[in-house]
Every structure is written in structure tokens, then in C-alpha cells.
Design a protein around this motif. Structure first.
Motif, short mmCIF file in Angstrom:
data_model
loop_
_atom_site.label_atom_id
_atom_site.label_comp_id
_atom_site.label_asym_id
_atom_site.label_seq_id
_atom_site.Cartn_x
_atom_site.Cartn_y
_atom_site.Cartn_z
N VAL A 1 -65.71 47.90 38.70
CA VAL A 1 -64.51 47.86 37.88
C VAL A 1 -63.29 47.94 38.80
CG1 VAL A 1 -63.22 48.99 36.02
CG2 VAL A 1 -65.73 48.97 35.98
N PHE A 2 -62.32 47.03 38.58
CA PHE A 2 -61.12 46.97 39.40
C PHE A 2 -59.89 46.94 38.50
CE2 PHE A 2 -64.59 44.77 41.47
CZ PHE A 2 -64.61 45.35 42.73
N LEU A 3 -58.94 47.80 38.78
CA LEU A 3 -57.68 47.79 38.06
C LEU A 3 -56.81 46.69 38.65
CD1 LEU A 3 -55.87 49.15 35.92
CD2 LEU A 3 -55.01 50.62 37.77
N LEU A 4 -56.50 45.68 37.86
CA LEU A 4 -55.64 44.59 38.32
C LEU A 4 -54.18 44.97 38.21
CD1 LEU A 4 -57.47 41.55 36.67
CD2 LEU A 4 -57.70 42.40 39.02
N LYS A 5 -53.82 45.64 37.13
CA LYS A 5 -52.44 46.03 36.88
C LYS A 5 -52.45 47.29 36.01
CE LYS A 5 -50.14 44.49 33.50
NZ LYS A 5 -49.75 45.75 32.89
N PRO A 6 -51.79 48.35 36.47
CA PRO A 6 -51.77 49.57 35.64
C PRO A 6 -50.87 49.41 34.42
CG PRO A 6 -50.42 49.87 37.59
CD PRO A 6 -51.09 48.52 37.72
N GLY A 7 -51.20 50.11 33.40
CA GLY A 7 -50.37 50.12 32.20
C GLY A 7 -49.25 51.15 32.34
N SER A 8 -48.32 51.09 31.40
CA SER A 8 -47.23 52.06 31.41
C SER A 8 -46.69 52.21 29.99
CB SER A 8 -46.11 51.62 32.35
OG SER A 8 -45.52 50.42 31.88
N ILE A 9 -46.00 53.32 29.77
CA ILE A 9 -45.35 53.54 28.49
C ILE A 9 -44.06 54.32 28.73
CG2 ILE A 9 -46.62 55.66 27.96
CD1 ILE A 9 -46.65 54.63 25.00
N LYS A 10 -42.99 53.88 28.07
CA LYS A 10 -41.71 54.58 28.14
C LYS A 10 -41.34 55.04 26.74
CE LYS A 10 -39.63 52.09 31.99
NZ LYS A 10 -38.47 51.26 32.39
N ARG A 11 -40.93 56.30 26.63
CA ARG A 11 -40.52 56.87 25.35
C ARG A 11 -39.10 57.40 25.46
NH1 ARG A 11 -44.99 57.95 21.94
NH2 ARG A 11 -46.98 57.64 22.99
N ASP A 12 -38.41 57.41 24.34
CA ASP A 12 -37.07 58.01 24.33
C ASP A 12 -37.21 59.52 24.19
OD1 ASP A 12 -37.48 58.59 21.61
OD2 ASP A 12 -36.16 56.98 20.92
N GLU A 13 -36.09 60.22 24.12
CA GLU A 13 -36.09 61.69 24.05
C GLU A 13 -36.77 62.23 22.79
OE1 GLU A 13 -32.59 59.94 22.18
OE2 GLU A 13 -33.24 59.80 24.26
N LYS A 14 -36.91 61.40 21.76
CA LYS A 14 -37.59 61.81 20.54
C LYS A 14 -39.07 61.43 20.53
CE LYS A 14 -33.43 61.66 17.78
NZ LYS A 14 -32.74 61.08 16.62
N GLY A 15 -39.49 60.74 21.58
CA GLY A 15 -40.90 60.36 21.69
C GLY A 15 -41.22 58.97 21.17
N ALA A 16 -40.22 58.25 20.67
CA ALA A 16 -40.47 56.90 20.17
C ALA A 16 -40.72 55.95 21.34
CB ALA A 16 -39.27 56.41 19.36
N ILE A 17 -41.65 55.06 21.19
CA ILE A 17 -42.00 54.13 22.25
C ILE A 17 -40.88 53.10 22.43
CG2 ILE A 17 -43.61 52.31 22.96
CD1 ILE A 17 -45.80 53.90 21.48
N GLN A 18 -40.39 52.98 23.64
CA GLN A 18 -39.36 52.00 23.99
C GLN A 18 -39.98 50.76 24.63
OE1 GLN A 18 -35.96 52.63 23.22
NE2 GLN A 18 -37.13 54.12 22.06
N ASP A 19 -41.03 50.96 25.42
CA ASP A 19 -41.70 49.85 26.10
C ASP A 19 -43.12 50.28 26.40
OD1 ASP A 19 -41.55 47.20 27.48
OD2 ASP A 19 -42.09 48.42 29.22
N ALA A 20 -44.07 49.40 26.15
CA ALA A 20 -45.48 49.68 26.44
C ALA A 20 -46.09 48.46 27.10
CB ALA A 20 -46.24 50.04 25.17
N ARG A 21 -46.84 48.68 28.15
CA ARG A 21 -47.51 47.61 28.89
C ARG A 21 -48.97 48.00 29.07
NH1 ARG A 21 -43.43 43.92 31.06
NH2 ARG A 21 -41.56 44.68 30.00
N SER A 22 -49.87 47.10 28.73
CA SER A 22 -51.29 47.40 28.88
C SER A 22 -51.70 47.31 30.34
CB SER A 22 -52.13 46.43 28.06
OG SER A 22 -52.13 45.15 28.67
N SER A 23 -52.77 47.96 30.65
CA SER A 23 -53.40 47.73 31.95
C SER A 23 -54.23 46.46 31.85
CB SER A 23 -54.28 48.92 32.35
OG SER A 23 -55.28 49.12 31.37
N SER A 24 -54.52 45.87 32.98
CA SER A 24 -55.43 44.72 33.06
C SER A 24 -56.55 45.11 34.01
CB SER A 24 -54.73 43.47 33.59
OG SER A 24 -53.75 43.04 32.69
#
Length: 84
Positions: free
Chosen positions: A4-27
Motif C-alpha cells: 500500500v502506497f499513499l499517493l497524496k495525503p488528504g486534508s481538512i480545514k475547519r472554521d472556528e465553529k468546526g464547519a468544514i471549509q475545504d476537504a481533500r481525499s487521500s489517494s
């Protein structure tokens, strides 16, 4: 045994209230029983990172046998066009 090889890590950004601003999956690339499997192709605009990760493994996109999208969000299937 699978490799198993991680091609691209995922990420998530939330605002101060915890709402998702940006989400990117891993590959991820899985190699098992001679089959090359990519799980989630990432967001459009991330092609270069995925192609570079495959190149480091000496794998061309055309060599991928199976593409799995865990679900139909753009950050999971935005680069399906890389794999024929």
C-alpha cells in the motif's frame, strides 16, 4: 501480500465553529496479486502530485488496473480521467 502506497495525503480545514471549509481525499495505490488499484483519484488540480507519486514508484497511469471511488464527491473522483 498487498503493498500500500499513499499517493497524496488528504486534508481538512475547519472554521472556528468546526464547519468544514475545504476537504481533500487521500489517494492510495494498492498492489495485490499483480493488480494495481487506485482508491480515490483526488481533486482536479492535484493531478501533478498524483502523477509524480506514481512516477516515483515507476508506474504509469495506464498500468492501473482498477480505480475505486469511495463515493462521488469531487475530491474523490476529480482525476478519474488520468486512469483509462
Amino acid at each position: 501480500m498487498a503493498a500500500v502506497f499513499l499517493l497524496k495525503p488528504g486534508s481538512i480545514k475547519r472554521d472556528e465553529k468546526g464547519a468544514i471549509q475545504d476537504a481533500r481525499s487521500s489517494s492510495t495505490l494498492i498492489i495485490s496479486r499483480g493488480q494495481k488499484i487506485v482508491v480515490d483519484s483526488g481533486q482536479q488540480g492535484e493531478e501533478k502530485a498524483i502523477l509524480q507519486a506514481l512516477a516515483r514508484l515507476e508506474i504509469e497511469p495506464e498500468e492501473v488496473d482498477i480505480l475505486i471511488n469511495t463515493h462521488n464527491h469531487p475530491d474523490h473522483c476529480g482525476n478519474n480521467h488520468l486512469f483509462s
